[in-house]
Enzyme design. Structure first.
Site: not given
Ligand code: APR
Length: 240
Positions: A56, A89-92, A107, A178, A180
């Site tokens: 971290y 959901q972002n920690v930034d 989160h 952004g 999944s």
């Molecule tokens: N702009 C928009 N979306 C994007 C970009 C971009 N430039 N690049 C990638 N993506 C999309 C991907 O296609 C994907 O659908 O962002 C999504 C990221 O998905 P994850 O990596 O699964 O992230 P997230 O959904 O935020 O994860 C949720 O899981 O790991 C834990 O606690 C962590 O908060 C996180 C949570």
């Protein structure tokens, strides 16, 4: 006085990808490179606190060196015409640094630390100073327990989810950017969106939303997707 429409945005890792922050589940994402169970679970922290604190600390240093992108800035622009709530959901802290006024972190936050005995206790949560942004093994919270990152790890409760759900329940417009939508309970927030609300999703890749709700999809990166959202909402007018 005309009430502004309530626009609620749920953001995930893709929101910050253009700021140079890796997503989690894309190929080469964070969870490919660092085993989740080691760096993002309470058990991993107990087993090797040095590894977790170091992980971290690195992320935090990268955060201080990076900046919000055009997508974050576009969401601030929307505040002129809408009552905007961001649930992330972002920690930034890119949304705050861009200037968004209402940001709810589901989160946790990378710039903060908390007690490992009571991670949700607000009295134990504090902001790390940017000139010494880390906690070491042996650094204690006011309750005498080891300080830990203020991050909701896998297997832990998400204390802010009820607040988030009640924000979503009054949305006129709901936007997912952004994410999944793999991680619950955050992904379940779509189920709280009122029936008559308009839903948008911005993501360069297809996302399984696990719902049959009508969703307008912009298959784009956050920066250009938010630009398109602004134009679309402007054309639609803010009062219809
Ligand atoms: N702009 C928009 N979306 C994007 C970009 C971009 N430039 N690049 C990638 N993506 C999309 C991907 O296609 C994907 O659908 O962002 C999504 C990221 O998905 P994850 O990596 O699964 O992230 P997230 O959904 O935020 O994860 C949720 O899981 O790991 C834990 O606690 C962590 O908060 C996180 C949570």
């Amino acid at each position: 006085m005309i009430m502004k429409k309530h626009l609620v945005v749920l953001t995930g890792a893709g929101m910050s990808a253009e700021s140079g922050f890796s997503t989690f589940r894309d190929a080469g994402g964070l969870w490919d490179r660092y085993p989740v169970e080691k760096v993002a679970t309470p058990e991993g922290f107990e087993e090797d606190p040095n590894l977790v604190l170091g992980f971290y600390r690195n992320l935090r240093n990268r955060l201080y060196a990076a900046a919000p992108n055009a997508g974050h800035l576009g969401l601030v622009e929307l505040e002129k015409d809408f009552d905007v709530d961001i649930i992330t959901q972002n920690v930034d802290n890119f949304h705050e640094r861009a200037g968004s006024r209402k940001v709810l972190h589901l989160h946790g936050e990378l710039t903060k630390i908390c007690s490992s005995r009571s991670p949700d206790d607000p009295k134990m949560i504090r902001e790390l100073p940017p000139d010494a942004p880390y906690a070491k093994v042996g650094d204690l919270a006011p309750d005498g327990s080891q300080l830990r990152p203020f991050i909701v790890w896998f297997g832990e409760a998400v204390p802010e989810i009820e607040k988030a759900a009640s924000i979503v329940r009054s949305a006129d417009i709901f936007v997912v950017i952004g994410s999944s939508l793999n991680v619950y309970p955050a992904a379940g927030l779509l189920g709280e969106v009122p029936k008559n609300a308009k839903i948008y999703l911005i993501d360069p890749k297809p996302v399984d939303t696990h719902t049959r709700l009508p969703i307008t999809v912009f298959r784009e990166k956050a920066s250009s997707g938010v630009r398109r959202l602004i134009e679309t909402l402007r054309t639609a007018g803010t009062s219809d």
